[in-house]
Design an enzyme around this catalytic site. Structure first.
Site, PDB file in Angstrom:
ATOM      1  N   GLU A  14     -16.102  30.593  11.859  1.00 34.95           N
ATOM      2  CA  GLU A  14     -15.800  30.710  13.290  1.00 34.95           C
ATOM      3  C   GLU A  14     -15.519  29.341  13.919  1.00 34.95           C
ATOM      4  O   GLU A  14     -14.592  29.201  14.707  1.00 34.95           O
ATOM      5  CB  GLU A  14     -16.975  31.409  13.996  1.00 34.95           C
ATOM      6  CG  GLU A  14     -16.864  31.543  15.496  1.00 34.95           C
ATOM      7  CD  GLU A  14     -15.851  32.577  15.955  1.00 34.95           C
ATOM      8  OE1 GLU A  14     -15.159  33.179  15.114  1.00 34.95           O
ATOM      9  OE2 GLU A  14     -15.733  32.776  17.181  1.00 34.95           O
TER      10      GLU A  14
ATOM     11  N   THR B 100      -0.470  38.348  22.256  1.00 34.14           N
ATOM     12  CA  THR B 100      -1.558  37.623  21.583  1.00 34.14           C
ATOM     13  C   THR B 100      -2.509  38.569  20.866  1.00 34.14           C
ATOM     14  O   THR B 100      -3.347  38.121  20.083  1.00 34.14           O
ATOM     15  CB  THR B 100      -2.302  36.709  22.578  1.00 34.14           C
ATOM     16  OG1 THR B 100      -3.130  35.804  21.849  1.00 34.14           O
ATOM     17  CG2 THR B 100      -3.140  37.509  23.558  1.00 34.14           C
TER      18      THR B 100
END
Ligand SMILES: *[C@@H]1O[C@H](CO)[C@@H](O)[C@H](O)[C@H]1NC(C)=O
Ligand SMILES: *[C@@H]1O[C@H](CO)[C@@H](O)[C@H](O)[C@H]1NC(C)=O
Ligand SMILES: *[C@@H]1O[C@H](CO)[C@@H](O)[C@H](O)[C@H]1NC(C)=O
Ligand SMILES: *[C@@H]1O[C@H](CO)[C@@H](O)[C@H](O)[C@H]1NC(C)=O
Ligand SMILES: *[C@@H]1O[C@H](CO)[C@@H](O)[C@H](O)[C@H]1NC(C)=O
Ligand SMILES: *[C@@H]1O[C@H](CO)[C@@H](O)[C@H](O)[C@H]1NC(C)=O
Length: 507
Positions: A372, A498
């Site tokens: 992440e 997106t």
């Protein structure tokens, strides 16, 4: 004499190349179609789990077969899955979703917390508009009931009509966090760069489809403060701007520059909005080019231990911070799209460097999946990651993986724009790693630690963007060419929002 002999040798070369390349090419095509079928199977597994235990709620919790309504409670996974089911030509799932859409009450929500204008726009509005575009266009015929397709647009309009009061502020910068049932908001004094600057594509497209220009005007008015940033110090490098904007005045509040979450898709949409309608939105292209050139000049950063890699650093009030995110992994694809559309080889080259580097965040870990968050600041390497940093060029600062798509997304652009088979292989490796590590009980879940075999535990959420993005890009990179795919020559008929929803360009 010169001309005929040259063309003869070219013809001979072409023939030789053709003869030797054909069997390889055919084997690659067979392999790609088997891979595409495997991704479709994963989609069906994720959908079946969602359908059985979560639908019409937002997201499946696959470990204990429960659900959440984290995204407005209108069935976020179903709407996010629609355009993926369409490009996969999964008629059964498409019809299930189309039967559901007219039943959604977009005027009201059962969710008691705020809902996000940004998230609602990219997931729901984007998902509905892409479904409409695909079923009216290149995938017409997958469903025969055109009434159902028309209803998608009606519902998209109802949704935007519900949300549009958010823009009713002194500046026109919207509130992001809304209580739609009472037409309220959270009384924030600021909105963010990405949450403000990732609305133009969907809201303008809704205007173009309905002929009502109100939606486009609202989103573009808000965007105008981002295109002409004030005060001047909020733009420390041409095109690169701060992060928070005052809702009452439209003035930037800081000069914190990143391509990370919170800022990312503002930059992404500058070039995508130009692709959507080049004749109307060249100003957006110019702002993207300025930001991109400044990024190459000021933010590109190579780890001391791996000078062959390039990441993108953060600029904050005169200092640079050497960290980045999985979310930021979209950047390679964004440079590649721009490079192909603008004919700029320097952007393509930089984009490929970024794709290579983020790919290394995947193939350096025990699971084959990237973390992440990560850093390459040599001054704060944790003792237990010193040898990892030396080899990999980064160290992990948040070890989880929440089914994010951005690295596969950029690899997708790299394949579509270069045609190089190695990118198909990288995307497949990533898909196989995700498919084996995150599959649990009724679906797919985020994991706690990408750097231990098996992933170190589950977060128990099957994110709606797993349907919209991970499975779509993993599929499309192996799938045959189609009108909705990204095109090598920069002449695109669709542009992906997106959330990976393909929106038809108006040219
Ligand atoms: C909207 O939802 C709230 C909460 O569920 C409910 O109290 C209210 O009656 C609903 N309003 C409409 C117009 O449906
Ligand atoms: C749509 O119609 C065509 C031609 O009539 C038929 O072949 C096809 O099966 C139908 N598709 C669906 C999903 O009903
Ligand atoms: C926002 O301000 C209004 C007006 O002062 C107030 O009624 C409302 O409760 C506030 N909302 C929140 C979430 O603080
Ligand atoms: C920026 O840095 C200067 C010192 O270089 C400091 O005085 C100022 O308060 C900082 N601004 C912010 C917003 O942190
Ligand atoms: C990761 O992939 C890159 C690019 O193909 C390759 O050069 C590198 O050796 C790979 N790293 C590992 C640890 O497999
Ligand atoms: C993906 O995972 C599913 C569920 O575990 C499995 O059945 C399938 O074989 C996997 N696909 C590949 C290509 O490994």
């Amino acid at each position: 004499m010169r001309v005929p002999s040259l063309s003869l040798s070219l013809a001979t070369l072409a023939l030789a190349g053709h003869v030797s390349a054909t069997p390889v090419r055919r084997a690659q095509d067979d392999q790609a179609s088997q891979r595409a079928a495997a991704v479709k199977q994963a989609f069906q597994i994720a959908w079946d789990g969602y359908k059985q235990y979560a639908f019409p709620h937002d997201q499946l919790h696959p470990v204990d077969n429960t659900y959440d309504d984290g995204y407005d409670g209108w069935g976020a996974s179903a709407i996010d899955a629609l355009s993926t089911a369409i490009v996969m030509r999964n008629a059964e799932v498409v019809n299930e979703i189309l039967d559901y859409i007219p039943t959604i009450n977009f005027r009201n929500t059962t969710v008691t917390s705020t809902i996000s204008l940004f998230e609602t726009t990219i997931r729901y509005l984007g998902g509905l508009l892409a479904g409409y575009d695909l079923l009216k266009g290149p995938v017409a015929g997958l469903v025969n009931d055109t009434q159902k397709v028309d209803t998608i647009l009606t519902q998209a309009k109802t949704l935007a009509d519900t949300l549009k009061y958010a823009f009713d502020t002194p500046s026109g910068i919207p509130y992001n966090n809304l209580y739609i049932n009472s037409k309220g908001n959270d009384n924030s004094t600021t909105n963010g760069l990405a949450t403000t600057g990732t609305l133009i594509l969907e809201w303008t497209h809704l205007s173009d489809l309905t002929g009502d220009d109100e939606y486009a005007k609202l989103a573009q008015k808000a965007e105008s403060y981002l295109l002409n940033p004030q005060p001047a110090w909020a733009q420390p490098f041409p095109g690169l701007v701060g992060t928070n904007i005052a809702i009452d005045t439209g003035l930037f509040q800081d000069d914190l520059v990143t391509w990370n979450g919170g800022d990312d898709s503002f930059y992404e949409y500058l070039i995508k909005f130009f692709v959507y309608s080049p004749s109307r939105f060249s100003e957006y292209r110019d702002r993207w080019v300025a930001a991109a050139e400044s990024t190459i000049a000021h933010l590109a950063s190579s780890p001391s231990t791996r000078p062959d890699l390039t990441f993108v650093s953060v600029y904050n009030n005169g200092t640079y911070q050497l960290y980045s995110e999985h979310l930021t992994g979209f950047i390679g694809g964004n440079f590649l799209l721009a490079g192909s559309v603008l004919g700029r080889q320097d952007f393509i080259d930089f984009g490929l460097k970024l794709v290579d580097s983020w790919h290394d965040t995947y193939n350096s870990t025990a699971t084959g999946i990237g973390p992440e968050e990560f850093s390459w600041d040599p001054n704060s390497v944790p003792a237990d990651q010193e040898s990892f940093f030396k080899q990999a060029g980064f160290y992990i600062t948040a070890s989880n993986y929440v089914l994010r798509p951005e690295v596969i997304e950029s690899i997708y652009y790299a394949y579509r724009i270069t045609g190089d088979q190695k990118y198909r292989d990288w995307a497949w490796d990533a898909f196989v790693a995700i498919n084996s590590t995150t599959h649990v009980r009724s679906g797919y879940s985020g994991i706690e630690n990408v750097n231990v075999a098996g992933g170190g535990g589950y977060d128990n959420v099957q994110e709606s963007f797993f349907f919209a993005e991970v499975l779509k890009y993993s599929y499309l990179i192996q799938a045959d060419d189609a009108e909705f795919q990204v095109q090598k020559n920069g002449k695109n008929s669709f542009v992906f929002n997106t959330e990976a929803h393909p929106i038809k360009v108006v040219g």
